[in-house]
Design a protein around this motif. Structure first.
Motif, PDB file in Angstrom:
ATOM      1  N   SER A   1     -15.207  56.776  28.717  1.00 18.92           N
ATOM      2  CA  SER A   1     -15.609  57.615  27.383  1.00 18.92           C
ATOM      3  C   SER A   1     -15.161  57.309  25.987  1.00 18.92           C
ATOM      4  CB  SER A   1     -15.423  59.095  27.735  1.00 18.92           C
ATOM      5  OG  SER A   1     -14.225  59.346  27.971  1.00 18.92           O
ATOM      6  N   ASP A   2     -14.058  56.552  26.157  1.00 16.79           N
ATOM      7  CA  ASP A   2     -13.510  56.137  24.744  1.00 16.79           C
ATOM      8  C   ASP A   2     -14.244  54.831  24.271  1.00 16.79           C
ATOM      9  OD1 ASP A   2     -11.462  57.999  24.735  1.00 16.79           O
ATOM     10  OD2 ASP A   2      -9.767  56.589  25.235  1.00 16.79           O
ATOM     11  N   THR A   3     -15.063  54.255  24.844  1.00 20.49           N
ATOM     12  CA  THR A   3     -15.540  53.013  24.275  1.00 20.49           C
ATOM     13  C   THR A   3     -16.996  53.269  23.763  1.00 20.49           C
ATOM     14  OG1 THR A   3     -16.911  52.541  26.604  1.00 20.49           O
ATOM     15  CG2 THR A   3     -14.848  51.589  26.373  1.00 20.49           C
ATOM     16  N   GLY A   4     -17.644  54.393  24.308  1.00 18.45           N
ATOM     17  CA  GLY A   4     -18.847  54.736  23.464  1.00 18.45           C
ATOM     18  C   GLY A   4     -20.109  53.865  23.960  1.00 18.45           C
ATOM     19  N   ALA A   5     -19.853  53.022  25.166  1.00 17.22           N
ATOM     20  CA  ALA A   5     -20.869  52.200  25.445  1.00 17.22           C
ATOM     21  C   ALA A   5     -21.765  52.711  26.462  1.00 17.22           C
ATOM     22  CB  ALA A   5     -20.180  50.884  26.037  1.00 17.22           C
ATOM     23  N   LEU A   6     -21.667  53.906  27.128  1.00 14.62           N
ATOM     24  CA  LEU A   6     -22.272  54.249  28.222  1.00 14.62           C
ATOM     25  C   LEU A   6     -24.005  54.315  27.984  1.00 14.62           C
ATOM     26  CD1 LEU A   6     -22.557  55.500  31.169  1.00 14.62           C
ATOM     27  CD2 LEU A   6     -22.330  57.652  30.174  1.00 14.62           C
ATOM     28  N   ALA A   7     -24.264  54.807  26.627  1.00 14.67           N
ATOM     29  CA  ALA A   7     -25.537  54.859  26.255  1.00 14.67           C
ATOM     30  C   ALA A   7     -26.196  53.503  26.215  1.00 14.67           C
ATOM     31  CB  ALA A   7     -25.898  55.505  24.876  1.00 14.67           C
ATOM     32  N   LEU A   8     -25.506  52.458  25.897  1.00 12.79           N
ATOM     33  CA  LEU A   8     -26.053  50.918  25.908  1.00 12.79           C
ATOM     34  C   LEU A   8     -26.378  50.517  27.249  1.00 12.79           C
ATOM     35  CD1 LEU A   8     -26.294  48.082  24.906  1.00 12.79           C
ATOM     36  CD2 LEU A   8     -24.068  47.858  25.137  1.00 12.79           C
TER      37      LEU A   8
END
Length: 305
Positions: free
Chosen positions: A276-283
């Protein structure tokens, strides 16, 4: 300094891990994964890299518990982070609690102010144990998968971008790119050697399935892959895009190149992990990946008596 030895049930034996134990530890971790997920997703190279972590002293920071027949029943290591695994046949006998106690004492002895451990959300017994000991959730991690019954399509690259597989000599530039990108959320930079042990020096590293993106001869993105034959699938160990080239579709392009390369090698699924720290899940979800399972990183302060 003598190693701390936890109290274990009668007949069980305790000792630190050595390089000769890597295969046995791998089999233990694989058994835990199969019991929880129905498949294994680890490889011996990851365990080798852990034992080589800077500052980790195997004689003090690792522990193996063998059963009366000499089979490995549980293992743990602690070095800023901690991992504890108990073989499914040996659960319910207090081994996990004993190793958790040992890890906390060893972390305090080493001067750590906190201890961190990642636990699969489906492992409800382990989650309950950590919460009962005062651990608090810190970060969510996801393992995502991309199913490939058919060969994945690869989009046209953005203007000026070219893609090729990883070649000998690309290590230093890939390392610099990835560490610069990860500076946004990671707590410390890895040395080149530590990074290499987790990526390009692992026996499962797959350079032909690792994609690099360039513009004007400069590396602007990288997706470094592992081929996991025991799991029967590919794994994207690290993916990063230089900050000034984000939001151009470079990450999606790299992933699709890696997926196609794995498909052509007979793999029908590819996975990667994010948190969750990377913010990349949506990508990753937009690329067509789905969450296979989730874990939570728990943290406990060791400053309190």
């Amino acid at each position: 300094m003598p190693q701390l030895v936890p109290a274990v049930p009668a007949g069980y034996r305790v000792r630190p891990a050595t390089a000769d134990d890597i295969s046995t530890i791998h089999h233990l971790v694989s058994a835990c994964e199969r019991a929880l997920y129905g498949r294994e997703q680890t490889d011996p190279g990851g365990i080798t890299a852990v034992l080589a972590r800077p500052g980790l002293v195997p004689e003090l920071d690792t522990l193996l518990i063998h059963d009366p027949a000499g089979r490995l029943a549980a293992r743990a290591w602690v070095n800023r982070r901690s991992e504890v695994d108990v073989h499914p046949r040996h659960r319910g006998r207090g081994l996990g609690a004993a190793l958790l106690d040992w890890a906390e004492v060893r972390a305090r002895q080493a001067g750590s102010e906190q201890i961190v451990q990642t636990v699969p959300d489906d492992d409800t017994e382990a989650v309950a144990l950590l919460r009962s000991r005062g651990y608090e959730p810190m970060v969510t991690e996801w393992l995502l998968e991309f199913a490939m019954p058919d060969e994945p399509a690869v989009p046209e690259p953005p203007a000026g971008i070219t893609v090729r597989p990883f070649l000998p000599g690309d290590g230093q530039s890939a390392y610099q790119l990835i560490e610069d990108a990860f500076d946004e959320w990671q707590q410390r930079r890895e040395s080149f050697q530590e990074w290499a042990q987790h990526t390009i020096e692992r026996p499962t590293f797959a350079p032909a399935m690792s994609a690099l993106a360039f513009e004007g001869g400069q590396l602007v993105g990288a997706a470094l892959s592992l081929d996991l034959p025991e799991a029967g699938e590919g794994y994207i160990e690290q993916i990063a895009v230089r900050r000034d080239h984000r939001n151009r579709g470079v990450a999606r392009l790299l992933l699709r190149h890696a997926f196609r390369a794995f498909h052509r090698q007979g793999r029908r699924a590819c996975t990667l992990g994010t948190h969750s720290d990377t913010g990349a899940l949506a990508l990753y979800l937009r690329v067509g990946m789905k969450v296979r399972h989730s874990s939570t990183v728990y943290r406990k302060s060791l400053c309190k008596p």
